[in-house]
Scaffold this active site. Sequence first.
Site, PDB file in Angstrom:
ATOM      1  N   GLU A  99      10.737   1.084  10.092  1.00 11.73           N
ATOM      2  CA  GLU A  99      11.404   2.246   9.780  1.00 11.73           C
ATOM      3  C   GLU A  99      10.684   3.439   9.866  1.00 11.73           C
ATOM      4  O   GLU A  99       9.712   3.665   9.188  1.00 11.73           O
ATOM      5  CB  GLU A  99      11.926   2.172   8.250  1.00 11.73           C
ATOM      6  CG  GLU A  99      12.753   0.915   7.683  1.00 11.73           C
ATOM      7  CD  GLU A  99      13.992   1.077   8.178  1.00 11.73           C
ATOM      8  OE1 GLU A  99      14.611   1.988   8.805  1.00 11.73           O
ATOM      9  OE2 GLU A  99      14.772  -0.163   7.949  1.00 11.73           O
ATOM     10  N   LYS A 107       0.797  -1.221   0.173  1.00 10.42           N
ATOM     11  CA  LYS A 107       0.080  -0.017  -0.098  1.00 10.42           C
ATOM     12  C   LYS A 107       0.962   1.102   0.046  1.00 10.42           C
ATOM     13  O   LYS A 107       1.557   1.423   0.934  1.00 10.42           O
ATOM     14  CB  LYS A 107      -0.888   0.229   1.262  1.00 10.42           C
ATOM     15  CG  LYS A 107      -1.959   0.872   1.064  1.00 10.42           C
ATOM     16  CD  LYS A 107      -2.669   1.758   2.325  1.00 10.42           C
ATOM     17  CE  LYS A 107      -1.646   2.550   2.859  1.00 10.42           C
ATOM     18  NZ  LYS A 107      -1.348   3.956   1.821  1.00 10.42           N
ATOM     19  N   GLU A 142      11.122  15.782  15.082  1.00 12.07           N
ATOM     20  CA  GLU A 142      11.359  15.869  13.451  1.00 12.07           C
ATOM     21  C   GLU A 142      10.418  16.966  12.953  1.00 12.07           C
ATOM     22  O   GLU A 142       9.253  17.199  12.905  1.00 12.07           O
ATOM     23  CB  GLU A 142      10.880  14.412  12.907  1.00 12.07           C
ATOM     24  CG  GLU A 142      11.357  14.148  11.670  1.00 12.07           C
ATOM     25  CD  GLU A 142      10.895  12.963  11.277  1.00 12.07           C
ATOM     26  OE1 GLU A 142       9.766  12.305  11.631  1.00 12.07           O
ATOM     27  OE2 GLU A 142      11.426  12.147  10.593  1.00 12.07           O
ATOM     28  N   CYS A 160      13.837  10.989   6.416  1.00 17.30           N
ATOM     29  CA  CYS A 160      14.139  10.501   7.701  1.00 17.30           C
ATOM     30  C   CYS A 160      15.007  10.652   8.466  1.00 17.30           C
ATOM     31  O   CYS A 160      15.507  10.690   9.492  1.00 17.30           O
ATOM     32  CB  CYS A 160      13.553   9.145   8.043  1.00 17.30           C
ATOM     33  SG  CYS A 160      14.197   7.917   6.795  1.00 17.30           S
TER      34      CYS A 160
HETATM   35  P1  NAD Z   1       2.443   8.187   7.685  1.00 14.03           P
HETATM   36  O1  NAD Z   1       2.815   7.357   8.886  1.00 14.03           O
HETATM   37  O2  NAD Z   1       1.798   9.301   7.804  1.00 14.03           O
HETATM   38  O3  NAD Z   1       2.177   7.511   6.245  1.00 14.03           O
HETATM   39  C1  NAD Z   1       3.106   6.163   6.037  1.00 14.03           C
HETATM   40  C2  NAD Z   1       2.152   5.047   5.363  1.00 14.03           C
HETATM   41  O4  NAD Z   1       1.411   4.829   6.372  1.00 14.03           O
HETATM   42  C3  NAD Z   1       1.478   5.673   4.252  1.00 14.03           C
HETATM   43  O5  NAD Z   1       1.132   4.691   3.357  1.00 14.03           O
HETATM   44  C4  NAD Z   1       0.075   6.157   4.976  1.00 14.03           C
HETATM   45  O6  NAD Z   1      -1.057   5.930   3.994  1.00 14.03           O
HETATM   46  C5  NAD Z   1      -0.011   4.911   5.892  1.00 14.03           C
HETATM   47  N1  NAD Z   1      -0.931   5.229   7.016  1.00 14.03           N
HETATM   48  C6  NAD Z   1      -1.476   6.530   7.526  1.00 14.03           C
HETATM   49  N2  NAD Z   1      -2.229   6.109   8.744  1.00 14.03           N
HETATM   50  C7  NAD Z   1      -2.411   4.932   8.917  1.00 14.03           C
HETATM   51  C8  NAD Z   1      -3.103   4.119   9.800  1.00 14.03           C
HETATM   52  N3  NAD Z   1      -3.976   4.525  10.559  1.00 14.03           N
HETATM   53  N4  NAD Z   1      -2.982   2.636   9.320  1.00 14.03           N
HETATM   54  C9  NAD Z   1      -2.015   2.133   8.485  1.00 14.03           C
HETATM   55  N5  NAD Z   1      -1.692   2.923   7.888  1.00 14.03           N
HETATM   56  C10 NAD Z   1      -1.451   4.189   7.642  1.00 14.03           C
HETATM   57  O7  NAD Z   1       3.854   9.056   7.305  1.00 14.03           O
HETATM   58  P2  NAD Z   1       4.181  10.052   6.185  1.00 14.03           P
HETATM   59  O8  NAD Z   1       3.926  11.331   6.742  1.00 14.03           O
HETATM   60  O9  NAD Z   1       3.990   9.247   4.784  1.00 14.03           O
HETATM   61  O10 NAD Z   1       6.013   9.648   6.073  1.00 14.03           O
HETATM   62  C11 NAD Z   1       6.850  10.625   6.883  1.00 14.03           C
HETATM   63  C12 NAD Z   1       7.367   9.735   8.129  1.00 14.03           C
HETATM   64  O11 NAD Z   1       8.028   8.631   7.520  1.00 14.03           O
HETATM   65  C13 NAD Z   1       8.316  10.698   8.817  1.00 14.03           C
HETATM   66  O12 NAD Z   1       8.272  10.564  10.092  1.00 14.03           O
HETATM   67  C14 NAD Z   1       9.639   9.744   8.518  1.00 14.03           C
HETATM   68  O13 NAD Z   1      10.588   9.983   9.357  1.00 14.03           O
HETATM   69  C15 NAD Z   1       9.348   8.426   8.280  1.00 14.03           C
HETATM   70  N6  NAD Z   1      10.299   7.794   7.465  1.00 14.03           N
HETATM   71  C16 NAD Z   1      11.007   6.873   8.156  1.00 14.03           C
HETATM   72  C17 NAD Z   1      12.039   6.313   7.124  1.00 14.03           C
HETATM   73  C18 NAD Z   1      12.847   5.141   7.594  1.00 14.03           C
HETATM   74  O14 NAD Z   1      13.301   4.488   6.869  1.00 14.03           O
HETATM   75  N7  NAD Z   1      13.127   5.264   9.009  1.00 14.03           N
HETATM   76  C19 NAD Z   1      11.872   6.647   5.576  1.00 14.03           C
HETATM   77  C20 NAD Z   1      11.018   7.564   5.105  1.00 14.03           C
HETATM   78  C21 NAD Z   1      10.138   8.102   5.994  1.00 14.03           C
END
Ligand code: NAD
Length: 474
Positions: free
Chosen positions: A246, A171, A378, A280
Amino acid sequence: MMKYGMYIDGQWADADKTIEVINPATREVVGTVPFGGGDQAKLAVDAAYEAYRSWSKTTADERSKLLKNWHRLIEAHTDELARIMTMEQGKPLQEAIGEIRYANQYIEWYAEEAKRIYGETIPASSPNKRMIVLKQPVGVVAAITPWNFPAAMITRKAAPALAAGCTVVVKPSEETPFTALKLAELADKAGIPRGVLNVVTGDPAAIAAEWQRDARVRKLSFTGSTHVGKQLMRGAADTVKKVSLELGGHAPFIVTEHADLEMAVEGAIASKFRNAGQTCVCTNRIYVAAPIADEFTRRLADRTSRLQVGDGMLDTTDIGPLINERAVGKVKAHIADAIAKGGRVVAGVHAAEDRDGYFIKPTVIADATDEMLCMQEETFGPLAPVAVFQSLEEVVRRANESPYGLAAYVYTENIREAVTIAESLEYGIIGVNDGAPSAAQAPFGGLKESGLGREGGHFGIEEYLEIKYISLGI
Ligand code: NAD
């Protein structure tokens, strides 16, 4: 206008509703994808579960060959994929091309690694026994990925999973589904059999709930926010799935008085402002040794002021838009908080208001203190707060005072300092005189609330393998 269906069981599927995808540089709708939910999520698992029966039995050579086909097709479509990415995500086209290449390196690397999934034999304590350890695929894998790296976050999971013999349901983020669907289209062209890779778009909570509930999904791999990661981890408990997470970071960037200042400034620019600060592993807080603080800050401010903000499609752009209004709001709130707490603006500040998209100027704030929000969480945007430190012991303590532990950076020419600081930092990835440490062959992942497990290199494929022990009486 782009229009794609979901890719389930080798077919393009629709749903009753659609989601609009917005170009963050213009706020215009660039296309629509289906708003799938639990039903489509289940169909994808049905397909992946069925496909697993044959895919898990293929030889490593066969899987490797198909992954290489996929790699070649992605390479041939680099420009097209990068344009799609810039349009839906905003990053400058050159960065998008860089991400496609980086994403593709995972596919190439794991196409090779598929052939090196070795087991072991163990000396038995009895002459009429043989002890054998096999490594086998975990089964159906659910991958949930964010918008900031729309291609690499998918291939970093899908490539090792497919190489290991797992099948995958993905997804992607609702903000950047087109890159994911284009990758799926190329996987299909590459001959990866139906059901082996599936992409479902739509309602995150409904799709994730279905995958959490379904005992056929044996592994959940998530990249995104710590908040959602914790929810998913709890949800995976009922069926005791393997989990890789991650999550968020809050990277410290330490510049000692023995640093090469020019190199440190370039490292800070690269690690802070790449992807408009929405990475991230992006530097979130900078600590500079007192004797060089003024000089470092002056150079960083000067270099930052020269960065061009604009539409990622333009050649002149260094920094594209942020992903959405919410992201702009968070960066502005962090800037306002820092100023209210005594921060001194030395570069940037506030939106490039004359444009339609979600732009914000890269900003440097001097005299940062640990009470500021940007020093505690962050920012995920182009704000660089610079704080001063007096001793190495002090800066290591301040750097470690965080629930996060993903990436950290140290700039020094003194080898003893470099080793001591790198060993003391509670982070999974340390860049010593290196603002861009990520690589397909290296382990990527965090400590503490930044996550569980590692992606990349030979570490990354272990996440998709089970160990089976066979005790053989003869
Ligand atoms: P997010 O958690 O909002 O979204 C990530 C994914 O989760 C998306 O596909 C989203 O649709 C899904 N999602 C959102 N709500 C959900 C729920 N209730 N249940 C299941 N899935 C759900 O994060 P984002 O804003 O898209 O990404 C930014 C964050 O990701 C930052 O905190 C960043 O640091 C982190 N990030 C971490 C890494 C790593 O490798 N550690 C890499 C990239 C981004």
